[in-house]
Design an enzyme around this catalytic site. Structure first.
Site, PDB file in Angstrom:
ATOM      1  N   TYR A 144      10.435 -16.786  -8.285  1.00 18.68           N
ATOM      2  CA  TYR A 144      10.460 -15.414  -8.955  1.00 18.68           C
ATOM      3  C   TYR A 144      11.796 -15.275  -9.818  1.00 18.68           C
ATOM      4  O   TYR A 144      12.818 -14.564  -9.036  1.00 18.68           O
ATOM      5  CB  TYR A 144      10.248 -14.176  -8.044  1.00 18.68           C
ATOM      6  CG  TYR A 144       8.624 -14.519  -7.419  1.00 18.68           C
ATOM      7  CD1 TYR A 144       7.733 -15.373  -8.161  1.00 18.68           C
ATOM      8  CD2 TYR A 144       8.358 -13.936  -6.204  1.00 18.68           C
ATOM      9  CE1 TYR A 144       6.733 -15.642  -7.389  1.00 18.68           C
ATOM     10  CE2 TYR A 144       7.068 -14.019  -5.615  1.00 18.68           C
ATOM     11  CZ  TYR A 144       6.237 -14.806  -6.349  1.00 18.68           C
ATOM     12  OH  TYR A 144       4.781 -15.003  -5.704  1.00 18.68           O
ATOM     13  N   ASN A 189      -2.814 -20.585  -2.539  1.00 17.18           N
ATOM     14  CA  ASN A 189      -3.916 -21.041  -3.633  1.00 17.18           C
ATOM     15  C   ASN A 189      -4.845 -22.161  -3.252  1.00 17.18           C
ATOM     16  O   ASN A 189      -4.530 -23.207  -3.817  1.00 17.18           O
ATOM     17  CB  ASN A 189      -2.851 -21.329  -4.855  1.00 17.18           C
ATOM     18  CG  ASN A 189      -2.270 -20.004  -5.658  1.00 17.18           C
ATOM     19  OD1 ASN A 189      -2.913 -19.064  -6.035  1.00 17.18           O
ATOM     20  ND2 ASN A 189      -0.942 -20.074  -5.673  1.00 17.18           N
ATOM     21  N   LEU A 239      -3.791  -5.603  -6.265  1.00 14.28           N
ATOM     22  CA  LEU A 239      -4.034  -4.530  -7.466  1.00 14.28           C
ATOM     23  C   LEU A 239      -4.424  -4.760  -8.827  1.00 14.28           C
ATOM     24  O   LEU A 239      -4.659  -4.057  -9.790  1.00 14.28           O
ATOM     25  CB  LEU A 239      -3.000  -3.514  -7.480  1.00 14.28           C
ATOM     26  CG  LEU A 239      -2.299  -2.964  -6.058  1.00 14.28           C
ATOM     27  CD1 LEU A 239      -1.217  -2.201  -6.158  1.00 14.28           C
ATOM     28  CD2 LEU A 239      -3.425  -1.962  -5.342  1.00 14.28           C
ATOM     29  N   GLY A 279       2.937  -5.826  -5.157  1.00 17.37           N
ATOM     30  CA  GLY A 279       4.215  -5.926  -5.543  1.00 17.37           C
ATOM     31  C   GLY A 279       4.704  -4.162  -5.967  1.00 17.37           C
ATOM     32  O   GLY A 279       3.732  -3.402  -6.160  1.00 17.37           O
TER      33      GLY A 279
HETATM   34  N1  LIG Z   1       1.231 -17.234  -4.583  1.00 18.40           N
HETATM   35  C1  LIG Z   1       0.997 -16.984  -5.670  1.00 18.40           C
HETATM   36  O1  LIG Z   1       0.556 -17.780  -6.515  1.00 18.40           O
HETATM   37  C2  LIG Z   1       1.220 -15.482  -6.156  1.00 18.40           C
HETATM   38  C3  LIG Z   1       0.900 -15.130  -7.416  1.00 18.40           C
HETATM   39  C4  LIG Z   1       1.067 -13.753  -7.971  1.00 18.40           C
HETATM   40  C5  LIG Z   1       1.717 -12.957  -6.875  1.00 18.40           C
HETATM   41  N2  LIG Z   1       2.230 -13.402  -5.626  1.00 18.40           N
HETATM   42  C6  LIG Z   1       2.803 -12.231  -4.886  1.00 18.40           C
HETATM   43  O2  LIG Z   1       1.858 -11.199  -4.680  1.00 18.40           O
HETATM   44  C7  LIG Z   1       2.541 -10.021  -5.114  1.00 18.40           C
HETATM   45  C8  LIG Z   1       1.680  -9.168  -5.548  1.00 18.40           C
HETATM   46  O3  LIG Z   1       1.122  -9.363  -6.652  1.00 18.40           O
HETATM   47  P1  LIG Z   1       1.669  -8.621  -8.081  1.00 18.40           P
HETATM   48  O4  LIG Z   1       2.878  -8.313  -7.971  1.00 18.40           O
HETATM   49  O5  LIG Z   1       1.441  -9.903  -9.181  1.00 18.40           O
HETATM   50  O6  LIG Z   1       0.516  -7.672  -8.525  1.00 18.40           O
HETATM   51  P2  LIG Z   1      -0.183  -6.221  -7.619  1.00 18.40           P
HETATM   52  O7  LIG Z   1       0.341  -6.101  -6.537  1.00 18.40           O
HETATM   53  O8  LIG Z   1      -1.609  -6.502  -7.992  1.00 18.40           O
HETATM   54  O9  LIG Z   1       0.506  -5.244  -8.756  1.00 18.40           O
HETATM   55  C9  LIG Z   1       1.940  -5.057  -8.908  1.00 18.40           C
HETATM   56  C10 LIG Z   1       2.100  -3.658  -9.395  1.00 18.40           C
HETATM   57  O10 LIG Z   1       1.345  -2.955  -8.931  1.00 18.40           O
HETATM   58  C11 LIG Z   1       1.958  -1.596  -9.099  1.00 18.40           C
HETATM   59  N3  LIG Z   1       1.848  -0.739  -7.792  1.00 18.40           N
HETATM   60  C12 LIG Z   1       1.974  -1.267  -6.545  1.00 18.40           C
HETATM   61  N4  LIG Z   1       1.672   0.055  -5.420  1.00 18.40           N
HETATM   62  C13 LIG Z   1       1.051   0.764  -6.383  1.00 18.40           C
HETATM   63  C14 LIG Z   1       0.468   2.188  -6.206  1.00 18.40           C
HETATM   64  N5  LIG Z   1       0.293   2.314  -4.633  1.00 18.40           N
HETATM   65  N6  LIG Z   1      -0.054   2.805  -7.318  1.00 18.40           N
HETATM   66  C15 LIG Z   1       0.380   2.371  -8.371  1.00 18.40           C
HETATM   67  N7  LIG Z   1       0.715   1.282  -8.828  1.00 18.40           N
HETATM   68  C16 LIG Z   1       1.169   0.596  -7.627  1.00 18.40           C
HETATM   69  C17 LIG Z   1       3.570  -1.790  -9.162  1.00 18.40           C
HETATM   70  O11 LIG Z   1       4.112  -0.980 -10.119  1.00 18.40           O
HETATM   71  P3  LIG Z   1       5.631  -0.570 -10.337  1.00 18.40           P
HETATM   72  O12 LIG Z   1       6.327  -2.005 -10.775  1.00 18.40           O
HETATM   73  O13 LIG Z   1       5.509   0.379 -11.380  1.00 18.40           O
HETATM   74  O14 LIG Z   1       6.082  -0.382  -9.072  1.00 18.40           O
HETATM   75  C18 LIG Z   1       3.593  -3.203  -9.430  1.00 18.40           C
HETATM   76  O15 LIG Z   1       4.326  -3.750 -10.662  1.00 18.40           O
HETATM   77  C19 LIG Z   1       3.846 -10.369  -5.793  1.00 18.40           C
HETATM   78  O16 LIG Z   1       4.742  -9.527  -5.966  1.00 18.40           O
HETATM   79  C20 LIG Z   1       4.083 -11.673  -5.277  1.00 18.40           C
HETATM   80  O17 LIG Z   1       4.995 -11.693  -4.197  1.00 18.40           O
HETATM   81  C21 LIG Z   1       1.809 -14.556  -5.199  1.00 18.40           C
END
Ligand SMILES: NC(=O)c1ccc[n+]([C@@H]2O[C@H](COP(=O)([O-])OP(=O)(O)OC[C@H]3O[C@@H](n4cnc5c(N)ncnc54)[C@H](OP(=O)(O)O)[C@@H]3O)[C@@H](O)[C@H]2O)c1
Length: 287
Positions: free
Chosen positions: A53, A159, A211, A258
Site C-alpha cells: 500500500y 484471495n 463497500l 477503508g
Molecule cells: N487483500 C486484498 O487483495 C485487498 C484488496 C483491496 C483492499 N484490501 C483491504 O480492504 C480494505 C477495504 O477495501 P477498500 O478500501 O478498497 O474499499 P472499501 O472499504 O469498500 O471502500 C473504502 C472507501 O469507503 C469510504 N467509506 C468508508 N466508510 C464509509 C461510510 N461509513 N460512509 C461512506 N463512505 C465510507 C471511504 O471514504 P473516505 O476515503 O472518504 O474516507 C473509503 O475511501 C482496504 O483498505 C485494504 O486494507 C485488501
C-alpha cells in the site's frame, strides 16, 4: 465495540482498512493520522495494511509506517491493537500491481514489514495473493517457515479459493490458519462459498472492499437500492447497513472498511450496533 476473534485474539467486529491512506488519491499525513486515531477512539483495535500500500517506487511500507506512527502518537493504550499486514504483492510505481509469491521474497518482505511496523513479531501476516508462477504449496511453505520462526503471531491468506483454504490448513497446520481475506460486498458476492467454509471451520473471514472499493463506496446507496431503502428506514447510512448485513452472515466475519477521513470510519464503526431484522437481511441477500 462488540468483539470477534481472529485465531483466539479478540478484536473489534469492524476493522480499519488502511489502503486509501497510501495509494492513489491519498490524503496528507495529518488527515490520515486523524483518521486512524478516530478509529481507535471509536473502539476499533484491528487495522489491516500491506507492504504494497504505497504509490511511488521506493516507498514500500508507506501504509505500515503510517500506522506505526499513528499508534505511537495516540494518547491512549494501544497494547491490544492487532495490526495485520500482507506480503506477496508489489507495486513497481507505475500504478500496476505485480506478484512474487516465492518463499525467498516472503522472507525478505517479512523482515521489511517488521521494520516498518517497528515490532518484534507481526500480529497477523497474510499471504496477499496466489502467484501463478509459484506453486501455492510452495508459497504456503514459506509462510509456515516464517510462522515457525516466530516472525508473526498469526498467519492468514488472502484471495483464496475453498481448495486453497484447505491446502493452507494442511500446510500450516489445522489450527494455524487464523484468517482468510477475500473480496466481498453487495456488488461482489461470489466469495460467499469461502465465507461459509470459514464459518464452518471457525476461521476469521475478512471481507475486503466491503463497500465496493475506494472509488465506488460513496455510490453504494445509488447502486444498490435495497441497501439505501433499509438505510432510510433506519436513519443510518447504506454503508452502515452493508457492514451490519455482513456481520449477520456469520460470527467469523470481520469487515475492514477503508477510510481516509475520520467521518467515514466513525460511521462504519457503528455498524455492530445495528441489528437488522430477518426480513431486512433476507431482502438484502436477494437484492
Ligand atoms: N487483500 C486484498 O487483495 C485487498 C484488496 C483491496 C483492499 N484490501 C483491504 O480492504 C480494505 C477495504 O477495501 P477498500 O478500501 O478498497 O474499499 P472499501 O472499504 O469498500 O471502500 C473504502 C472507501 O469507503 C469510504 N467509506 C468508508 N466508510 C464509509 C461510510 N461509513 N460512509 C461512506 N463512505 C465510507 C471511504 O471514504 P473516505 O476515503 O472518504 O474516507 C473509503 O475511501 C482496504 O483498505 C485494504 O486494507 C485488501
Amino acid at each position: 465495540m462488540r468483539q470477534r476473534s481472529i485465531g483466539g485474539t479478540s478484536v473489534s467486529a469492524i476493522g480499519l482498512g488502511g489502503m486509501p491512506m497510501s495509494i492513489e488519491g491519498r490524503p496528507d499525513e495529518d488527515r490520515s493520522i486523524r483518521t486512524i486515531h478516530a478509529a481507535l477512539d471509536a473502539g476499533i483495535n484491528f487495522i489491516d495494511t500491506a507492504d504494497a500500500y504505497h504509490l511511488n517506487a521506493g516507498e514500500v511500507g508507506h501504509n505500515e509506517r503510517l500506522i506505526a506512527k499513528a499508534l505511537a502518537t495516540y494518547g491512549g493504550d494501544t497494547a491490544d491493537v492487532l495490526v495485520a499486514t500482507k506480503g506477496g504483492h508489489l507495486r513497481p510505481g507505475d500504478g500496476s500491481w505485480t506478484l512474487d509469491g516465492s518463499p525467498g521474497h516472503l522472507r525478505q518482505a517479512v523482515e521489511a514489514s517488521l521494520k516498518a511496523l517497528g515490532v518484534d513479531a507481526i500480529g497477523l501476516y497474510q499471504f496477499h495473493r496466489p502467484d501463478p508462477k509459484v506453486p501455492y504449496a510452495e508459497s504456503l511453505g514459506g509462510l509456515k517457515e516464517l510462522l515457525d520462526a516466530g516472525k508473526m503471531r498469526l498467519a492468514g491468506i488472502s484471495n483464496a479459493s475453498v481448495e486453497q483454504i484447505d491446502l493452507a490448513r494442511s500446510i500450516l497446520g489445522e489450527q494455524n490458519l487464523a484468517s482468510v481475506q477475500n473480496q466481498f460486498s453487495p456488488a461482489f458476492r461470489s466469495s460467499e462459498g469461502e465465507l461459509e467454509h470459514c464459518a464452518r471451520l471457525g476461521i476469521a473471514f475478512l471481507p475486503w472492499s466491503p463497500l465496493g472499493g475506494i472509488v465506488r463506496a460513496g455510490e453504494l446507496g445509488s447502486r444498490h437500492a435495497a441497501f439505501q431503502e433499509v438505510a432510510d428506514a433506519r436513519g443510518v447510512s447504506p454503508q452502515q447497513v452493508t457492514l451490519a448485513w455482513m456481520l449477520a452472515k456469520a460470527p467469523v466475519v470481520i469487515p475492514i472498511p477503508g477510510a481516509s477521513r475520520p467521518e467515514s470510519i466513525i460511521d462504519s464503526a457503528r455498524a455492530p450496533e445495528l441489528e437488522l431484522s430477518a426480513a431486512e437481511l433476507a431482502r438484502l441477500d436477494q437484492a
